[in-house]
Design an enzyme around this catalytic site. Structure first.
Site, PDB file in Angstrom:
ATOM      1  N   THR A 392       0.822  -1.224   0.000  1.00 47.69           N
ATOM      2  CA  THR A 392       0.000   0.000   0.000  1.00 47.69           C
ATOM      3  C   THR A 392       0.852   1.269   0.000  1.00 47.69           C
ATOM      4  OG1 THR A 392      -1.732  -1.139   1.191  1.00 47.69           O
ATOM      5  CG2 THR A 392      -1.874   1.188   1.245  1.00 47.69           C
ATOM      6  N   THR A 410      -4.258   1.500  -2.488  1.00 49.65           N
ATOM      7  CA  THR A 410      -3.696   0.157  -2.372  1.00 49.65           C
ATOM      8  C   THR A 410      -4.192  -0.754  -3.488  1.00 49.65           C
ATOM      9  OG1 THR A 410      -3.500  -1.733  -0.847  1.00 49.65           O
ATOM     10  CG2 THR A 410      -5.609  -0.636  -0.878  1.00 49.65           C
ATOM     11  N   GLU A 412      -3.687  -4.010  -2.264  1.00 44.51           N
ATOM     12  CA  GLU A 412      -3.534  -5.027  -1.215  1.00 44.51           C
ATOM     13  C   GLU A 412      -2.128  -5.613  -1.218  1.00 44.51           C
ATOM     14  OE1 GLU A 412      -3.994  -6.070   1.598  1.00 44.51           O
ATOM     15  OE2 GLU A 412      -3.497  -8.173   1.509  1.00 44.51           O
ATOM     16  N   GLU A 431      -7.717  -7.409  -3.061  1.00 47.50           N
ATOM     17  CA  GLU A 431      -8.207  -6.840  -1.798  1.00 47.50           C
ATOM     18  C   GLU A 431      -9.157  -7.772  -1.050  1.00 47.50           C
ATOM     19  OE1 GLU A 431      -6.921  -3.962   0.327  1.00 47.50           O
ATOM     20  OE2 GLU A 431      -6.816  -3.541  -1.808  1.00 47.50           O
ATOM     21  N   ASP A 434      -8.635  -9.520   2.218  1.00 53.86           N
ATOM     22  CA  ASP A 434      -8.809  -8.850   3.519  1.00 53.86           C
ATOM     23  C   ASP A 434     -10.058  -9.341   4.246  1.00 53.86           C
ATOM     24  OD1 ASP A 434      -6.514  -7.393   3.492  1.00 53.86           O
ATOM     25  OD2 ASP A 434      -7.449  -5.425   3.288  1.00 53.86           O
ATOM     26  N   SER A 455     -10.839  -2.820   6.188  1.00 58.22           N
ATOM     27  CA  SER A 455      -9.500  -2.288   5.962  1.00 58.22           C
ATOM     28  C   SER A 455      -8.897  -1.813   7.276  1.00 58.22           C
ATOM     29  CB  SER A 455      -9.589  -1.108   4.996  1.00 58.22           C
ATOM     30  OG  SER A 455      -8.342  -0.452   4.919  1.00 58.22           O
ATOM     31  N   SER A 456      -7.582  -1.612   7.254  1.00 60.37           N
ATOM     32  CA  SER A 456      -6.894  -0.978   8.380  1.00 60.37           C
ATOM     33  C   SER A 456      -6.391   0.407   7.993  1.00 60.37           C
ATOM     34  CB  SER A 456      -5.704  -1.822   8.806  1.00 60.37           C
ATOM     35  OG  SER A 456      -6.125  -3.100   9.166  1.00 60.37           O
ATOM     36  N   GLY A 476       0.907  -0.653   5.355  1.00 60.85           N
ATOM     37  CA  GLY A 476       1.375  -1.674   6.294  1.00 60.85           C
ATOM     38  C   GLY A 476       0.303  -2.594   6.828  1.00 60.85           C
TER      39      GLY A 476
HETATM   40  N1  GLU Z   1      -5.413  -4.272   2.414  1.00 56.68           N
HETATM   41  C1  GLU Z   1      -4.896  -3.443   3.462  1.00 56.68           C
HETATM   42  C2  GLU Z   1      -5.986  -2.720   4.192  1.00 56.68           C
HETATM   43  O1  GLU Z   1      -6.881  -2.239   3.589  1.00 56.68           O
HETATM   44  C3  GLU Z   1      -4.012  -2.423   2.902  1.00 56.68           C
HETATM   45  C4  GLU Z   1      -2.870  -3.079   2.289  1.00 56.68           C
HETATM   46  C5  GLU Z   1      -1.772  -3.137   3.253  1.00 56.68           C
HETATM   47  O2  GLU Z   1      -1.247  -2.091   3.625  1.00 56.68           O
HETATM   48  O3  GLU Z   1      -1.431  -4.248   3.624  1.00 56.68           O
HETATM   49  O4  GLU Z   1      -5.944  -2.610   5.366  1.00 56.68           O
END
Ligand code: GLU
Length: 577
Positions: A392, A410, A412, A431, A434, A455-456, A476
């Site tokens: 990301t 991102t 992913e 994605e 996730d 998501s984070s 991250g």
């Molecule tokens: N898929 C992650 C999220 O949405 C973002 C990608 C990542 O930073 O690993 O949290």
């Protein structure tokens, strides 16, 4: 600043963007910190930051610059971002004095049910058509530009078209990311052709061009988002997802996807209410579900505010508790108890569990039910944190009018699902990994038709007395939340400057048995924290943040990483006021 107010200026801007002057004799260099006036940007990449500054210099606003920079990142950081991915924007509109957020998260196709990933090994999901979500980034750009920008999509894509056509110099990070992906890239004809020319990753120092992506952006600008959301590009995305272009002789088991053209037609980027908490004398705004970024950062800050003092032990414990609640309550479902999760009563109940020693693993989630007793028994069983990696990208922009944007984008995994759409120069996202793979009855993050995976991502804006003072975010995976938290604590609890706050070594506790920490963190703090019952695992690098701070009403400090991921790029429009 806006089309309706200054039509003549907008026309000049449009023309000048299409005919950019040649590069000056003394080209800007990559630097992690820049201070000045008239607008500022921080991204992971010099080309993207240059694009944002060029847009700002020619009269574009922060949203225009963020979209332009995001599109360039799709060229120079194609393994982290791209038009076939998704993201979230948190934007302060100075004229309206209001924070808006745009949810451009990828979405599950209508045919995807809760058991879609059950029994599938995670690694098999990663490189598959099944994990490709309906892309949100183009719709996100379109909503952002039409609601808040001054440029058309076509204009905003110009810098990216230039970089994709003339190429960029391959650095160690790009080379290493390609090499790490080579084993799966070689299994798809389209990906191998683009990213493994002559069968190997492009050499460090060589110039990498992506003319097909330039043509895709050009066509997208000409035809508009409908070209993807129902038109020819959409058809090609669907065909690629359903029949990935496997290299002859490959033995990889690549599961096809469920995406249909109607899923693309139905996709919408959504304006959502931001999360908001008060912390000390500040107001902190973030991204609401389907991201857990805003709610988890906010809950942890609230918990810490309820403690008499905040050190690293309290940071780790508050994160642990907030993650327990994230796992139990947050997802793209109706009825996430957001107000209660972010209430002071709930924070006090949770904070009471934090003692002198690390609490036993795993921490159970609390009961955000409106009825609070300090140290009430926890309300459920902990859910494990899914595997997530360091992918990301994140960028921040401020403009001369005081608009500020924090933008996470991102695809992913680093390299998305590994599959380039043939002839279009762009990788698909993965994605949908996730989602919780399951079986996990009651998990708020199981897949579902049209659902967005949790998501984070945590693009965050901080205000003092109603004025923006800071913007921050990071890549991250699930460590994004703690990276943002730790930067905020470094800055507002422990007295660091913003550059120090980004550079400082990181640790991430996500309700896991061991806290992951960078070597620099372990050197300094491991012994003292182990004495309190914490246990650590080393992680070479956590996050790659970008941030900015208003040093005065119009003087801005933009900050990127000094070393992580090869260092980022901060720039300002003018060093003098
Ligand atoms: N898929 C992650 C999220 O949405 C973002 C990608 C990542 O930073 O690993 O949290």
């Amino acid at each position: 600043m806006r089309r309706v107010i200054f039509p003549a200026a907008a026309a000049v801007l449009a023309v000048s963007l299409l005919h950019a002057p040649p590069a000056s004799a003394d080209p800007p260099r990559k630097a992690p910190v820049a201070e000045g006036y008239g607008g500022a940007v921080a991204t992971v990449d010099l080309e993207a930051s240059k694009a944002a500054i060029a847009v700002l210099k020619r009269g574009g606003n922060a949203v225009d610059a963020a979209v332009a920079a995001g599109a360039v990142l799709g060229v120079t950081e194609p393994y982290s971002a791209g038009l076939a991915g998704g993201g979230f924007m948190v934007y302060y509109d100075a004229r309206k004095r209001k924070v808006f957020t745009i949810d451009g998260r990828e979405t599950a196709p209508k045919a995807m049910g809760p058991t879609a990933f059950e029994g599938i090994p995670f690694e098999e999901g990663v490189t598959s058509g099944l994990s490709a979500g309906v892309p949100g980034t183009v719709a996100n750009w379109d909503v952002a530009l039409s609601r808040f920008g001054t440029l058309s999509l076509r204009q905003a894509l110009q810098p990216a078209i230039e970089v994709a056509s003339r190429g960029f110099v391959v650095d160690q990070t790009f080379h290493d990311q390609t090499a790490a992906n080579a084993d799966r890239f070689k299994d798809f004809t389209s990906t191998a052709k683009l990213y493994l020319p002559n069968g190997a990753p492009p050499r460090v120092g060589s110039v990498f061009r992506n003319p097909e992506l330039a043509a895709t952006y050009r066509e997208l600008g000409r035809r508009g988002p409908e070209w993807l959301y129902g038109g020819q590009l959409g058809k090609e995305v669907v065909a690629t997802v359903k029949r990935p272009p496997l290299t002859a002789g490959s033995t990889r088991n690549v599961r096809p996807g469920l995406m249909e053209l109607s899923d693309l037609r139905d996709y919408r980027a959504l304006l959502r209410e931001p999360t908001k908490v008060s912390y000390k004398n500040l107001d902190v705004y973030g991204m609401a579900p389907p991201s857990s970024g805003g709610s988890t950062v906010s809950e942890a800050l609230n918990i810490m505010e309820a403690l008499p003092e905040v050190g690293l032990h309290e940071y780790l414990e508050a994160s642990r508790l907030a993650y327990a609640d994230r796992g139990q309550y947050v997802g793209d479902i109706p009825g996430v108890p957001l107000d209660e999760l972010l209430s002071d009563g709930f924070a006090k109940e949770r904070a009471c569990l934090i003692g002198d020693r690390a609490m036993p693993h795993p921490a159970a989630p609390g009961s955000p039910d409106g009825s609070y007793r300090p140290c009430a028994e926890p309300g459920g069983t902990a859910t494990p944190v899914a595997k997530e990696g360091p992918e990301t990208t994140h960028l921040v922009v401020a403009d001369r009018w005081g608009n500020v944007i924090a933008y996470n984008l991102t695809i992913e995994s680093t390299g998305g699902n590994g599959i380039v759409v043939p002839g279009r120069g762009v990788l698909l996202n993965n994605e949908l990994t996730d989602f919780t793979f399951g079986p996990a009855p009651g998990d708020p993050n199981l897949p579902g038709p049209g659902k967005r995976p949790r998501s984070s991502m945590a693009p965050t804006l901080v205000f003092e007395k109603g004025r923006p003072v800071l913007a921050v975010g990071s890549p991250g995976g699930s460590t994004i939340i703690t990276t943002v938290l730790q930067i905020l604590l470094n800055r507002y609890e422990w007295g660091m400057s913003l550059p120090e706050a980004l550079a400082a070594p990181r640790a991430t506790q996500r309700n896991t048995a061991q806290t992951q920490a960078e070597p620099g963190f372990l050197d300094k703090y491991q012994a003292e924290l182990e004495a309190k019952g914490h246990s650590f695992a080393s992680n070479p690098e956590i996050g790659a943040a970008t941030a900015l701070e208003f040093l005065s009403r119009d003087r801005v400090q933009a900050v990127a990483e000094p070393t992580r991921r090869g260092g980022g790029s901060a720039m300002v429009v003018s060093s003098r006021g």
